[in-house]
Design a protein around this motif. Structure first.
Motif, short mmCIF file in Angstrom:
data_model
loop_
_atom_site.label_atom_id
_atom_site.label_comp_id
_atom_site.label_asym_id
_atom_site.label_seq_id
_atom_site.Cartn_x
_atom_site.Cartn_y
_atom_site.Cartn_z
N GLY A 123 5.58 7.43 -2.69
CA GLY A 123 5.03 6.73 -1.54
C GLY A 123 4.63 5.31 -1.86
O GLY A 123 4.93 4.38 -1.09
N PHE A 124 3.96 5.11 -3.00
CA PHE A 124 3.58 3.75 -3.38
C PHE A 124 4.80 2.93 -3.79
O PHE A 124 4.84 1.71 -3.59
CB PHE A 124 2.54 3.79 -4.50
CG PHE A 124 1.14 4.00 -4.01
CD1 PHE A 124 0.43 2.97 -3.41
CD2 PHE A 124 0.53 5.25 -4.12
CE1 PHE A 124 -0.86 3.16 -2.94
CE2 PHE A 124 -0.76 5.46 -3.65
CZ PHE A 124 -1.46 4.41 -3.06
N ALA A 125 5.80 3.60 -4.36
CA ALA A 125 7.05 2.89 -4.67
C ALA A 125 7.70 2.39 -3.39
O ALA A 125 8.22 1.26 -3.34
CB ALA A 125 8.00 3.82 -5.42
N GLN A 126 7.64 3.20 -2.32
CA GLN A 126 8.22 2.80 -1.05
C GLN A 126 7.58 1.52 -0.52
O GLN A 126 8.24 0.70 0.13
CB GLN A 126 8.06 3.92 -0.02
CG GLN A 126 8.69 3.62 1.31
CD GLN A 126 8.73 4.82 2.25
OE1 GLN A 126 9.75 5.11 2.86
NE2 GLN A 126 7.62 5.53 2.35
N ALA A 127 6.29 1.33 -0.83
CA ALA A 127 5.59 0.13 -0.35
C ALA A 127 6.17 -1.13 -0.98
O ALA A 127 6.04 -2.23 -0.42
CB ALA A 127 4.10 0.25 -0.67
N LEU A 128 6.82 -1.02 -2.14
CA LEU A 128 7.43 -2.18 -2.78
C LEU A 128 8.58 -2.75 -1.95
O LEU A 128 9.01 -3.88 -2.17
CB LEU A 128 7.94 -1.82 -4.18
CG LEU A 128 6.87 -1.52 -5.23
CD1 LEU A 128 7.52 -1.01 -6.52
CD2 LEU A 128 6.03 -2.75 -5.51
N ALA A 129 9.07 -1.95 -0.99
CA ALA A 129 10.16 -2.42 -0.14
C ALA A 129 9.72 -3.56 0.77
O ALA A 129 10.55 -4.17 1.45
CB ALA A 129 10.72 -1.27 0.70
N LEU A 130 8.41 -3.87 0.79
CA LEU A 130 7.94 -5.07 1.49
C LEU A 130 8.54 -6.33 0.87
O LEU A 130 8.64 -7.36 1.53
CB LEU A 130 6.41 -5.14 1.44
CG LEU A 130 5.66 -4.15 2.34
CD1 LEU A 130 4.17 -4.14 1.98
CD2 LEU A 130 5.86 -4.48 3.81
N ILE A 131 8.92 -6.23 -0.40
CA ILE A 131 9.58 -7.35 -1.06
C ILE A 131 11.04 -7.37 -0.63
O ILE A 131 11.79 -6.42 -0.90
CB ILE A 131 9.50 -7.22 -2.59
CG1 ILE A 131 8.06 -7.10 -3.05
CG2 ILE A 131 10.19 -8.40 -3.27
CD1 ILE A 131 7.91 -6.77 -4.53
N PRO A 132 11.49 -8.40 0.07
CA PRO A 132 12.88 -8.44 0.55
C PRO A 132 13.87 -8.31 -0.60
O PRO A 132 13.70 -8.92 -1.66
CB PRO A 132 12.98 -9.82 1.21
CG PRO A 132 11.58 -10.17 1.58
CD PRO A 132 10.71 -9.58 0.51
N GLY A 133 14.88 -7.50 -0.40
CA GLY A 133 15.89 -7.28 -1.42
C GLY A 133 15.64 -6.05 -2.27
O GLY A 133 16.51 -5.65 -3.05
N THR A 134 14.45 -5.44 -2.12
CA THR A 134 14.12 -4.27 -2.93
C THR A 134 14.94 -3.06 -2.52
O THR A 134 15.48 -2.34 -3.36
CB THR A 134 12.62 -3.94 -2.82
OG1 THR A 134 11.86 -5.05 -3.29
CG2 THR A 134 12.28 -2.70 -3.63
N SER A 135 15.03 -2.81 -1.21
CA SER A 135 15.68 -1.64 -0.62
C SER A 135 14.72 -0.46 -0.59
O SER A 135 14.34 0.08 -1.65
CB SER A 135 16.97 -1.23 -1.34
OG SER A 135 17.44 0.02 -0.85
N ARG A 136 14.33 -0.04 0.60
CA ARG A 136 13.42 1.09 0.74
C ARG A 136 14.04 2.36 0.17
O ARG A 136 13.41 3.09 -0.59
CB ARG A 136 13.07 1.30 2.23
CG ARG A 136 11.97 2.33 2.48
CD ARG A 136 12.16 3.08 3.77
NE ARG A 136 13.42 3.80 3.77
CZ ARG A 136 13.59 4.98 3.18
NH1 ARG A 136 12.58 5.57 2.55
NH2 ARG A 136 14.75 5.58 3.20
N SER A 137 15.29 2.61 0.53
CA SER A 137 15.94 3.81 0.01
C SER A 137 16.17 3.70 -1.50
O SER A 137 16.01 4.68 -2.23
CB SER A 137 17.28 4.04 0.73
OG SER A 137 18.14 2.93 0.57
#
Length: 265
Positions: free
Chosen positions: A153-167
């Motif tokens: 769940g906290f890893a998913q929050a890193l997707a706020l950084i553009p280019g990270t990719s939520r999936s």
């Protein structure tokens, strides 16, 4: 926006939404390439709706079982593996949901650039490769515990950084925790349902406040293309990683990120 632009933007969204390659980066690049830098709030809403319909339809049996057993436990029924998985999806959504509300505007202002996307594609692509290489791959999504879910769940929050990719980031965390590739992808997809629904709701509220000027036929094209392409992407991605793994996506991320840095630095 014309029909061709709507078709291509929806296709890019559908293909990249659940691949570990960052749909946001691809939409920005596609928009610049075809001269439609921002597709508009109403089109964002319809693309989110298309992705949501596709993932819920694909996992309809799992979603039905999870919802049925979850509501049953609320009424005092027996806990099952599906009710537990439903709780894990809910709990795993909380970190990204809370941090997304608090930091979304700041992240878009500070981090939304092609250079940030380039670095994120490369760095998190390397992490995905390491997770796929080092992960034990001997667990499935039903073996997850509370600690595992919070990490994802906290890893998913890193997707706020553009280019990270939520999936991509959720699959990376799940692989590091020992899930096999298909289970990591399935949990990532299930975890996307409340996030996409919440994002679509927020966009819809903004749309209701600001109004819409886009024609319904353009929106319909975007919706249909997003549903079909997203559904197909989920199906073929699960089959692909079972045979080949994540490394082709790692290479693609590194090459794309390098091209972005070379062009924009």
């Amino acid at each position: 926006m014309d029909y061709i632009t709507a078709f291509w933007l929806a296709l890019v969204q559908g293909i990249t939404e659940f691949l570990p390659v960052s749909s946001q980066a691809h939409l920005v690049l596609a928009g610049q390439w075809i001269g439609e830098v921002y597709q508009g709030l109403e089109f964002d809403v319809i693309l989110h709706a298309g992705s949501l319909v596709a993932v819920v339809t694909y996992f309809r049996k799992e979603v039905f079982s999870m919802a049925r057993d979850w509501f049953s436990t609320l009424a005092g029924g027996e806990k099952t593996k599906d009710s537990k998985l439903a709780w894990w999806v809910i709990i795993g959504t909380i970190p990204a949901g809370v941090l997304g509300i608090l930091l979304k505007d700041a992240a878009e202002v500070i981090l939304r650039s092609e250079v940030v996307m380039g670095f994120a594609l490369i760095i998190f692509g390397i992490f995905l490769g390491l997770a796929d290489w080092k992960g034990s791959r001997n667990r499935d999504e039903y073996s997850l515990g509370l600690k595992d879910v919070l990490i994802i769940g906290f890893a998913q929050a890193l997707a706020l950084i553009p280019g990270t990719s939520r999936s991509g980031i959720t699959m990376t965390a799940a692989l590091f925790l020992g899930l096999n590739r298909e289970s990591a992808a399935r949990f990532s997809f299930l975890l996307s349902i409340p996030i996409i629904a919440a994002a679509g709701l927020l966009l819809t509220l903004d749309l209701l406040r600001n109004g819409s000027n886009m024609s319904w036929d353009i929106l319909l094209v975007g919706f249909v293309v997003a549903v079909i392409s997203t559904y197909a992407c989920i199906h073929y991605f699960l089959a692909f990683i079972k045979r080949i793994g994540m490394q082709p996506f790692v290479i693609y991320r590194i090459v794309l990120g390098g091209l972005l840095l070379w062009y924009f630095l």
